[in-house]
Scaffold this motif. Sequence first.
Motif, PDB file in Angstrom:
ATOM      1  N   ALA A  21      22.185  42.467  52.823  1.00 16.90           N
ATOM      2  CA  ALA A  21      23.219  41.420  52.238  1.00 16.90           C
ATOM      3  C   ALA A  21      24.433  42.226  52.301  1.00 16.90           C
ATOM      4  O   ALA A  21      24.907  43.041  52.729  1.00 16.90           O
ATOM      5  N   ARG A  22      25.537  41.135  52.425  1.00 14.63           N
ATOM      6  CA  ARG A  22      26.952  41.673  52.520  1.00 14.63           C
ATOM      7  C   ARG A  22      27.426  41.399  51.402  1.00 14.63           C
ATOM      8  O   ARG A  22      27.453  40.567  50.658  1.00 14.63           O
ATOM      9  N   VAL A  23      28.600  42.283  51.195  1.00 15.73           N
ATOM     10  CA  VAL A  23      29.245  42.213  49.712  1.00 15.73           C
ATOM     11  C   VAL A  23      30.322  41.070  50.136  1.00 15.73           C
ATOM     12  O   VAL A  23      31.020  41.199  51.245  1.00 15.73           O
ATOM     13  N   LEU A  24      30.279  40.236  49.595  1.00 15.88           N
ATOM     14  CA  LEU A  24      31.453  39.138  49.462  1.00 15.88           C
ATOM     15  C   LEU A  24      32.608  39.285  48.797  1.00 15.88           C
ATOM     16  O   LEU A  24      33.704  38.889  49.076  1.00 15.88           O
ATOM     17  N   ARG A  25      32.280  39.639  47.410  1.00 13.46           N
ATOM     18  CA  ARG A  25      33.622  39.844  46.580  1.00 13.46           C
ATOM     19  C   ARG A  25      33.106  40.865  45.236  1.00 13.46           C
ATOM     20  O   ARG A  25      31.781  40.966  44.883  1.00 13.46           O
ATOM     21  N   HIS A  26      34.282  41.467  44.607  1.00 15.21           N
ATOM     22  CA  HIS A  26      34.087  42.034  43.429  1.00 15.21           C
ATOM     23  C   HIS A  26      34.691  41.435  42.125  1.00 15.21           C
ATOM     24  O   HIS A  26      35.525  40.993  42.657  1.00 15.21           O
ATOM     25  N   ASP A  27      34.164  41.476  41.141  1.00 15.35           N
ATOM     26  CA  ASP A  27      34.826  40.697  39.908  1.00 15.35           C
ATOM     27  C   ASP A  27      34.973  41.683  38.782  1.00 15.35           C
ATOM     28  O   ASP A  27      34.112  41.717  37.917  1.00 15.35           O
ATOM     29  N   PRO A  28      36.136  42.624  39.062  1.00 12.35           N
ATOM     30  CA  PRO A  28      36.226  43.761  37.787  1.00 12.35           C
ATOM     31  C   PRO A  28      36.141  43.114  36.674  1.00 12.35           C
ATOM     32  O   PRO A  28      35.746  44.038  35.535  1.00 12.35           O
ATOM     33  N   GLN A  29      36.585  42.016  36.144  1.00 12.64           N
ATOM     34  CA  GLN A  29      36.715  41.555  34.946  1.00 12.64           C
ATOM     35  C   GLN A  29      35.172  41.443  34.336  1.00 12.64           C
ATOM     36  O   GLN A  29      35.084  42.019  33.163  1.00 12.64           O
ATOM     37  N   TYR A  30      34.532  41.237  34.902  1.00 10.87           N
ATOM     38  CA  TYR A  30      33.030  41.146  34.594  1.00 10.87           C
ATOM     39  C   TYR A  30      32.144  42.286  34.857  1.00 10.87           C
ATOM     40  O   TYR A  30      30.962  42.319  34.674  1.00 10.87           O
TER      41      TYR A  30
END
Length: 159
Positions: A21-30
């Motif tokens: 899998a490829r890391v698309l994005r990070h969501d630090p808030q969650y």
Amino acid sequence: MTGQSPSSSASSIVLSTTVPARVLRHDPQYGMSTLFFADGELRVPMVDAPVDAGVSVTIEARDVSVALSRPMDVSITNRLPGRIEQILPLEPPYVRVTFDLGATKLHALVTLESVERLALEPDLSAWAMIKSVAIGPGAVRPSELPRPRRWPASDSDGP
């Protein structure tokens, strides 16, 4: 299910699925990351890898549930449509249900009682609900990583 697992006689039976899998994005808030694999996206706890990096995702069959209709009001975030390809009886009470998601074969470990109650059978459309995944670092060649479809760029700013 209790803390039991299928017998060692079923040890040659595949009870997990591993995909690049490829890391698309990070969501630090969650505290979550979005990973892209050949058959869609997975939301997972924050991955210690940069965006666009490759990771190996392992999904244990015991962490996959089956739903006959699109699950909406559930806490499980990862829900993927597929087709049941195979139902393999193991030592009671377990059965391995194999989903065909497209490019991925995903296994679910359920009870025979659930198979009968839901009337599961090969070629039936169903939803795989993934409760958790294990993330492995590296060992994923860039050529193995799926690329998300990009929106076409416009050649002009307007009509």
